[in-house]
Design a protein around this motif. Structure first.
Motif, PDB file in Angstrom:
ATOM      1  N   VAL A  45      30.383 -70.884  10.388  1.00  0.00           N
ATOM      2  CA  VAL A  45      30.565 -69.476  10.020  1.00  0.00           C
ATOM      3  C   VAL A  45      30.121 -68.578  11.189  1.00  0.00           C
TER       4      VAL A  45
ATOM      5  N   LEU B  62      36.950 -65.240   8.273  1.00  0.00           N
ATOM      6  CA  LEU B  62      35.883 -64.430   8.852  1.00  0.00           C
ATOM      7  C   LEU B  62      36.211 -63.956  10.274  1.00  0.00           C
TER       8      LEU B  62
ATOM      9  N   SER C 260      47.457 -66.914   2.138  1.00  0.00           N
ATOM     10  CA  SER C 260      46.986 -67.155   0.774  1.00  0.00           C
ATOM     11  C   SER C 260      46.873 -65.830   0.011  1.00  0.00           C
TER      12      SER C 260
ATOM     13  N   ASP D 102      36.628 -70.513  14.631  1.00  0.00           N
ATOM     14  CA  ASP D 102      35.513 -71.442  14.833  1.00  0.00           C
ATOM     15  C   ASP D 102      35.867 -72.564  15.786  1.00  0.00           C
TER      16      ASP D 102
ATOM     17  N   ALA E  24      39.717 -78.708   8.322  1.00  0.00           N
ATOM     18  CA  ALA E  24      38.395 -78.249   7.888  1.00  0.00           C
ATOM     19  C   ALA E  24      37.487 -77.908   9.061  1.00  0.00           C
TER      20      ALA E  24
ATOM     21  N   GLN F  41      47.366 -74.572  13.655  1.00  0.00           N
ATOM     22  CA  GLN F  41      48.242 -73.487  13.194  1.00  0.00           C
ATOM     23  C   GLN F  41      48.326 -72.386  14.251  1.00  0.00           C
TER      24      GLN F  41
ATOM     25  N   THR G   6      53.034 -65.846   4.888  1.00  0.00           N
ATOM     26  CA  THR G   6      52.896 -66.886   5.917  1.00  0.00           C
ATOM     27  C   THR G   6      53.720 -66.466   7.120  1.00  0.00           C
ATOM     28  N   MET G   7      53.071 -66.431   8.279  1.00  0.00           N
ATOM     29  CA  MET G   7      53.729 -65.886   9.455  1.00  0.00           C
ATOM     30  C   MET G   7      54.403 -66.964  10.301  1.00  0.00           C
TER      31      MET G   7
ATOM     32  N   TYR H 144      27.043 -72.700   3.055  1.00  0.00           N
ATOM     33  CA  TYR H 144      26.005 -71.733   3.402  1.00  0.00           C
ATOM     34  C   TYR H 144      26.159 -71.484   4.881  1.00  0.00           C
TER      35      TYR H 144
HETATM   36  C1  LIG Z   1      34.782 -78.056   3.493  1.00  0.00           C
HETATM   37  C2  LIG Z   1      34.141 -77.160   4.512  1.00  0.00           C
HETATM   38  C3  LIG Z   1      32.764 -76.992   4.538  1.00  0.00           C
HETATM   39  C4  LIG Z   1      32.167 -76.159   5.468  1.00  0.00           C
HETATM   40  N1  LIG Z   1      30.832 -75.972   5.426  1.00  0.00           N
HETATM   41  C5  LIG Z   1      30.250 -75.071   6.264  1.00  0.00           C
HETATM   42  C6  LIG Z   1      28.876 -74.745   6.130  1.00  0.00           C
HETATM   43  O1  LIG Z   1      28.189 -75.210   5.225  1.00  0.00           O
HETATM   44  N2  LIG Z   1      28.349 -73.859   7.030  1.00  0.00           N
HETATM   45  C7  LIG Z   1      29.095 -73.255   8.005  1.00  0.00           C
HETATM   46  O2  LIG Z   1      28.559 -72.460   8.765  1.00  0.00           O
HETATM   47  N3  LIG Z   1      30.416 -73.538   8.125  1.00  0.00           N
HETATM   48  C8  LIG Z   1      31.010 -74.408   7.273  1.00  0.00           C
HETATM   49  N4  LIG Z   1      32.353 -74.662   7.362  1.00  0.00           N
HETATM   50  C9  LIG Z   1      33.104 -74.037   8.449  1.00  0.00           C
HETATM   51  C10 LIG Z   1      33.427 -72.569   8.145  1.00  0.00           C
HETATM   52  O3  LIG Z   1      34.000 -72.457   6.879  1.00  0.00           O
HETATM   53  C11 LIG Z   1      34.404 -72.093   9.212  1.00  0.00           C
HETATM   54  O4  LIG Z   1      33.809 -72.289  10.481  1.00  0.00           O
HETATM   55  C12 LIG Z   1      34.812 -70.612   9.113  1.00  0.00           C
HETATM   56  O5  LIG Z   1      34.956 -70.191   7.786  1.00  0.00           O
HETATM   57  C13 LIG Z   1      36.106 -70.469   9.896  1.00  0.00           C
HETATM   58  O6  LIG Z   1      36.566 -69.126   9.858  1.00  0.00           O
HETATM   59  P1  LIG Z   1      37.877 -68.759  10.679  1.00  0.00           P
HETATM   60  O7  LIG Z   1      38.120 -67.316  10.490  1.00  0.00           O
HETATM   61  O8  LIG Z   1      37.747 -69.271  12.069  1.00  0.00           O
HETATM   62  O9  LIG Z   1      39.067 -69.629  10.031  1.00  0.00           O
HETATM   63  P2  LIG Z   1      39.647 -69.656   8.555  1.00  0.00           P
HETATM   64  O10 LIG Z   1      38.591 -69.341   7.565  1.00  0.00           O
HETATM   65  O11 LIG Z   1      40.351 -70.965   8.425  1.00  0.00           O
HETATM   66  O12 LIG Z   1      40.707 -68.465   8.518  1.00  0.00           O
HETATM   67  C14 LIG Z   1      42.019 -68.609   9.004  1.00  0.00           C
HETATM   68  C15 LIG Z   1      42.988 -67.943   8.032  1.00  0.00           C
HETATM   69  O13 LIG Z   1      44.302 -67.990   8.600  1.00  0.00           O
HETATM   70  C16 LIG Z   1      45.221 -68.153   7.558  1.00  0.00           C
HETATM   71  N5  LIG Z   1      46.481 -68.660   8.129  1.00  0.00           N
HETATM   72  C17 LIG Z   1      46.692 -69.834   8.777  1.00  0.00           C
HETATM   73  N6  LIG Z   1      47.979 -69.917   9.189  1.00  0.00           N
HETATM   74  C18 LIG Z   1      48.581 -68.763   8.796  1.00  0.00           C
HETATM   75  C19 LIG Z   1      49.896 -68.254   8.928  1.00  0.00           C
HETATM   76  N7  LIG Z   1      50.873 -68.937   9.563  1.00  0.00           N
HETATM   77  N8  LIG Z   1      50.183 -67.038   8.393  1.00  0.00           N
HETATM   78  C20 LIG Z   1      49.225 -66.314   7.747  1.00  0.00           C
HETATM   79  N9  LIG Z   1      47.960 -66.751   7.595  1.00  0.00           N
HETATM   80  C21 LIG Z   1      47.634 -67.955   8.131  1.00  0.00           C
HETATM   81  C22 LIG Z   1      44.523 -69.142   6.621  1.00  0.00           C
HETATM   82  O14 LIG Z   1      45.067 -69.109   5.312  1.00  0.00           O
HETATM   83  C23 LIG Z   1      43.073 -68.657   6.687  1.00  0.00           C
HETATM   84  O15 LIG Z   1      42.779 -67.739   5.652  1.00  0.00           O
HETATM   85  C24 LIG Z   1      32.971 -75.470   6.411  1.00  0.00           C
HETATM   86  C25 LIG Z   1      34.357 -75.610   6.378  1.00  0.00           C
HETATM   87  C26 LIG Z   1      34.944 -76.432   5.414  1.00  0.00           C
HETATM   88  C27 LIG Z   1      36.449 -76.530   5.346  1.00  0.00           C
END
Ligand SMILES: Cc1cc2nc3c(=O)[nH]c(=O)nc-3n(C[C@H](O)[C@H](O)[C@H](O)COP(=O)(O)OP(=O)(O)OC[C@H]3O[C@@H](n4cnc5c(N)ncnc54)[C@H](O)[C@@H]3O)c2cc1C
Length: 369
Positions: free
Chosen positions: A333, A35, A57, A326, A303, A186, A151-152, A81
């Motif tokens: 989220v 996100l 992925s 995050d 996570a 990462q 993967t970067m 959620y």
């Molecule tokens: C089990 C679980 C339950 C959760 N429950 C909730 C909830 O109920 N409510 C809520 O608000 N939040 C929840 N969260 C937290 C929420 O999912 C995260 O805060 C949010 O989705 C994080 O988004 P992001 O973009 O920061 O990171 P991410 O979604 O982790 O995105 C990072 C991306 O970078 C990619 N990446 C990493 N390294 C590399 C690389 N070297 N090369 C290319 N790509 C790479 C990964 O594959 C990933 O797709 C939960 C998380 C987990 C794991």
């Protein structure tokens, strides 16, 4: 004004002022299609930057993605959620609701603790993506150049541009700006050539989480749709199929292990994890064990951040590099969204200070780090 900007580049940065030809669009590499990375990329692309997103992925969403089984069952195996506190986030959520991408999950939520059940609905509105959590990210990625399965490696600067390569050493191009939105450990790795930001990202530790996805032919008589669990290997149980727009033939459930249990079993075998967390399900609900039609485990190694940085994002205007996610200012989220949006705002403001190319700086009244 121009001179001051030039001087700042030379003082702050070991690199020379990058030589982007006049009139050419700013090229931005964003690592991660979760996100935070996608709202950052979307915002920059909408303001006419040339953005490429790299994702290791096969799909968008990261920790907010939906997993589809071979038998076409779907599970929100990461974020369950989201809630809305910030007005800027609310405005986006309102449009997602109008577009049918998001809906409230009007289930019964409880706390389960040592055999006691306590209501936990409160005033909170819990939103979910429809038909799965990935819906929002898929929408944001529309028309973006996203390179999946890539993967970067840590980008490096040659004095004029960021040289971006994948982990196999294949060139993925030259960029004026580089953004990482990967989880903190990462991102620390990817920021190897920016030590003062790397060290900040490395400070944030993230706990693991085992997620088990199960489907039953007949409904379980659990009496709730989501449960926060105490004193158990489990911390959360959800009737995934009770979320709006799921339409499954089977009843699907998602079980999350607690951070402590997950960390202690982080290298465990997937089948063993399924067995232990199913046993815990029967134990905390008091239900008679039933054989699932489908069961699988997923390990989230990074996570949730133990303690986020407290900065909305990381940014170095001289080196033209930023990090969001995050782990910066909010382990949810909403926190991820606001981090990516604020970083995009800061990038655009910095670009605008340099050239008349991006003029919408005032759109992003970002407090920044
Ligand atoms: C089990 C679980 C339950 C959760 N429950 C909730 C909830 O109920 N409510 C809520 O608000 N939040 C929840 N969260 C937290 C929420 O999912 C995260 O805060 C949010 O989705 C994080 O988004 P992001 O973009 O920061 O990171 P991410 O979604 O982790 O995105 C990072 C991306 O970078 C990619 N990446 C990493 N390294 C590399 C690389 N070297 N090369 C290319 N790509 C790479 C990964 O594959 C990933 O797709 C939960 C998380 C987990 C794991």
């Amino acid at each position: 004004m121009m001179l001051q900007t030039r001087e700042r580049f030379d003082v702050d940065s070991p690199f020379k002022r990058p030589s982007r030809p006049r009139g050419r669009r700013h090229r931005v590499a964003v690592i991660g299609a979760g996100l935070s990375g996608l709202i950052c990329a979307r915002t920059l692309a909408d303001l006419d930057c040339e953005v490429t997103v790299f994702e290791k992925s096969r799909g968008v969403g990261g920790r907010m993605s939906t997993r589809r089984s071979e038998s076409d069952l779907q599970f929100d195996h990461g974020a369950q959620y989201f809630t809305v506190r910030d007005e800027r986030f609310r405005r986006h959520v309102d449009t997602w609701i109008e577009e049918g991408l998001v809906a409230p999950w009007e289930g019964r939520f409880v706390k389960l603790n040592r055999g006691y059940l306590e209501e936990s609905n409160g005033e909170t509105t819990r939103f979910v993506g429809v038909p799965g959590m990935t819906a929002v990210c898929r929408h944001l990625a529309t028309d973006l150049d996203v390179r999946f399965g890539t993967t970067m490696a840590p980008p490096r600067h040659d004095g004029t541009a960021w040289i971006v390569e994948d982990a196999a050493g294949t060139s993925q191009g030259r960029y004026d700006w580089f953004v990482t939105s990967a989880p903190a450990p990462q991102s620390a790795y990817l920021l190897a050539s920016v030590p003062h930001l790397e060290v900040k990202a490395r400070r944030v530790s993230m706990s693991g989480c085992w997620s088990v996805m199960v489907a039953f032919k007949s409904p379980l008589d659990a009496g709730f749709d989501g449960a926060f669990v105490g004193v158990s290997p489990l911390s959360w149980i959800a009737r995934n199929s009770s979320k709006p727009g799921r339409g499954e033939d089977f009843e699907t459930w998602v079980l999350h292990a607690s951070p402590e249990w997950s960390e202690s079993a982080i290298e465990a075998d997937h089948e063993e994890v399924v067995k232990e967390l199913l046993d815990a399900l029967w134990q905390v609900t008091g239900l008679q064990p039933v054989e699932p039609k489908h069961a699988a485990a997923h390990r989230w190694r990074h996570a949730l951040p133990a303690e986020p940085l407290g900065d909305r994002f990381l940014f170095d205007p001289g080196l033209r590099v930023g990090a969001c996610g995050d782990w910066c200012n909010g382990p949810r989220v909403e926190g991820a969204f606001l981090s990516g949006l604020a970083l995009a705002g800061r990038l655009v403001c910095t670009m605008a200070a340099e050239t008349p190319h991006a003029r919408n700086c005032s759109t992003f009244a970002s407090p920044g780090p």
